[in-house]
Design a protein around this motif. Sequence first.
Motif, PDB file in Angstrom:
ATOM      1  N   LEU A  64      -8.298 -97.188   5.757  1.00 25.47           N
ATOM      2  CA  LEU A  64      -8.489 -97.596   7.143  1.00 25.47           C
ATOM      3  C   LEU A  64      -7.929 -98.994   7.403  1.00 25.47           C
ATOM      4  CD1 LEU A  64     -10.476 -95.183   6.805  1.00 25.47           C
ATOM      5  CD2 LEU A  64     -11.993 -96.339   8.413  1.00 25.47           C
TER       6      LEU A  64
ATOM      7  N   GLU B 166      -5.026-100.104   6.053  1.00 27.38           N
ATOM      8  CA  GLU B 166      -3.563-100.096   5.970  1.00 27.38           C
ATOM      9  C   GLU B 166      -2.956-100.289   7.357  1.00 27.38           C
ATOM     10  OE1 GLU B 166      -2.383 -96.515   4.099  1.00 27.38           O
ATOM     11  OE2 GLU B 166      -3.142 -97.082   2.115  1.00 27.38           O
ATOM     12  N   GLY B 167      -1.998-101.202   7.432  1.00 27.94           N
ATOM     13  CA  GLY B 167      -1.340-101.476   8.699  1.00 27.94           C
ATOM     14  C   GLY B 167      -2.102-102.428   9.591  1.00 27.94           C
TER      15      GLY B 167
ATOM     16  N   GLU C 275      -8.294 -95.323  17.114  1.00 29.59           N
ATOM     17  CA  GLU C 275      -7.088 -94.504  17.220  1.00 29.59           C
ATOM     18  C   GLU C 275      -6.723 -93.916  15.858  1.00 29.59           C
ATOM     19  OE1 GLU C 275      -2.372 -95.048  18.482  1.00 29.59           O
ATOM     20  OE2 GLU C 275      -3.844 -96.643  18.851  1.00 29.59           O
TER      21      GLU C 275
ATOM     22  N   LYS D 121      -4.726 -92.709  12.746  1.00 30.47           N
ATOM     23  CA  LYS D 121      -3.499 -93.142  12.075  1.00 30.47           C
ATOM     24  C   LYS D 121      -2.713 -91.956  11.564  1.00 30.47           C
ATOM     25  CE  LYS D 121      -5.014 -97.672  10.352  1.00 30.47           C
ATOM     26  NZ  LYS D 121      -5.202 -98.478   9.123  1.00 30.47           N
ATOM     27  N   ALA D 122      -3.426 -91.051  10.892  1.00 28.36           N
ATOM     28  CA  ALA D 122      -2.751 -89.896  10.292  1.00 28.36           C
ATOM     29  C   ALA D 122      -3.799 -88.840   9.992  1.00 28.36           C
ATOM     30  CB  ALA D 122      -2.019 -90.299   9.004  1.00 28.36           C
TER      31      ALA D 122
ATOM     32  N   PHE E 291      -8.392 -93.677  10.689  1.00 32.59           N
ATOM     33  CA  PHE E 291      -8.223 -94.245  12.019  1.00 32.59           C
ATOM     34  C   PHE E 291      -8.241 -95.765  11.945  1.00 32.59           C
ATOM     35  CE2 PHE E 291     -12.728 -93.709  11.288  1.00 32.59           C
ATOM     36  CZ  PHE E 291     -13.299 -94.867  11.777  1.00 32.59           C
ATOM     37  N   GLN E 292      -7.809 -96.389  13.043  1.00 34.63           N
ATOM     38  CA  GLN E 292      -7.797 -97.836  13.135  1.00 34.63           C
ATOM     39  C   GLN E 292      -9.145 -98.323  13.663  1.00 34.63           C
ATOM     40  OE1 GLN E 292      -5.322-100.217  12.367  1.00 34.63           O
ATOM     41  NE2 GLN E 292      -7.045-101.604  12.723  1.00 34.63           N
TER      42      GLN E 292
END
Length: 558
Positions: A257, A259-260, A298, A300-301, A316-317
């Motif tokens: 969660l 990542e990014g 939101e 993510k994948a 999710f973010q």
Amino acid sequence: MSRARCHALFLAAVSPRGATTRVAARRGLSAWPVLQEPDMEYQDAVRTLNTLQTNANYLEMVKRERGDPQTQLETMKLYLARSGLQVEDLDQLNIIHITGTKGKGSTCAFTERILRSYGLKTGFFSSPHLVQVRERIRINGQPISSELFTKHFWRLYHRLEETKVDLAVVEVGIGGAYDCTNIIRKPVVCGITSLGIDHTGLLGDTMEKIAWQKGGIFKSGVPAFTVLQPDEPLAVLRDRAQQISCPLYLCPPLQALEEGGPPLTLGLEGEHQRSNAALALQLARCWLQQKSYQDAGELKASRPSLPGQLPPAPVFQPTPHMQQGLRHTEWPGRTQLLRRGPLTWYLDGAHTTSSMQACVRWFRQALHRCERPDSGSEVRVLLFNSTGDRDSAALLKVLQPCQFDYAIFCPNLVEMASTDNADQQNFTVTLDQVLLRCLTHQQHWSRLHEKQASPDPWSTPGQEQGGPASLLLAPHPPHTHGASSLVFSCISHALQWITQGRDPVFQPPNPPRGLLAHPVAYSGAMVLQEAAAVHVLVTGSLHLVGGVLKLLEPSLSQ
């Protein structure tokens, strides 16, 4: 939907005071007279509540004669009806139901704080309490007031008295299929924290049996989430969910969660809290989605599930509200640090082997982060107790590599005379039993030290009895007394010896006579008085941690 009307209630099925605590309703079992004056004080209410624990001898008889657990769950429904409520009334609540072996309270605390960051009003029930019984019921993160507890306790107590029938005992608090909290039929979402061996007399002596019990909170059509478990109990949870028609998902690690985005900051210390936080995020997001909140993170994948495996929960973010909730979470008595002059207190209620391993890792990391004194010695002290059917020898073995200078054992009694501490009273065991258990702890510790003593200077640290090398601390030169140990009769006496008057908050009036009578106590007092830094780890029992906090943080009793 209107946020002003949306409430969340959390049920953490955490162990009560003692693994065999019961609630007795039969006349004549009380250890205290029933108080019925009109203007009852809080302590009167708690003392009367304690009488429902009855006494240790009666509990042993009940344990031997205990019948079908399912019958006890039905008995709980009858008690609910006698209180003036029906199960249908509970169906109207927006409940998140969480169980597991360890991390239940922390997961609830994370989840509750996240939802409160969205402006929601929350209710939170968990057990046991640390200092005061009213801590078990929290509104918006705060324990209910003494006045509110007293008012509702007496209202319920007298209603039950008026409708009394010959129903003897209700089992409370262990968590799972036959737990009293499992009268909840329609939670919004359920969660399973990390599983381990604990409360074997009630839940079973294998991970598979325990997983079956914990999976009993699953409900048809209600989503549920679990952290990664060992293969066998995970398979039991999967099969249990399929039988009940419960959609069960496996939480991804917190790293997925993050990542990014920026790393997530947690209000609770310790690497093991990341697993609890990951589960809390999934529970909070699911709850928000079920209640039609748009700002729920939101995606993510999406990851496909493999045949025979649990479907993965979404990645999710985390929203700013979620990040704020994680950052501001507080949960006393778990990886808690108190710095008081030369003393640093490390408080963690770990009471299973795996949670003790996590506690040792946290203690090791916290020690490495602390500032070293410019001169003078450092002393490490262990304050330990373990209750119920837990294997204290296994717990102490995990703690041994911490290289404590002194190991102190005492029962979970704040003072020898506990009449003024109704919140800390426990009638399920006798004084002789708890003191004998402390002596057993001391014997285990001595045997571990004897096994560790070896003339071989080339022995490998990772092969010590205490556990893997990853748990070991940096070399700590021992004092000449080696692994000295003492048993005290209560927490107050233990703290008086450990602090030697050097804690600025804990300042008892007079030390008890004979506190330094033992040679180890006398010589150790000199060492503690002269030490530049004293590091005290308090662990093994949440009730021990609660008793210590009652003395170190008097504001918690107000």
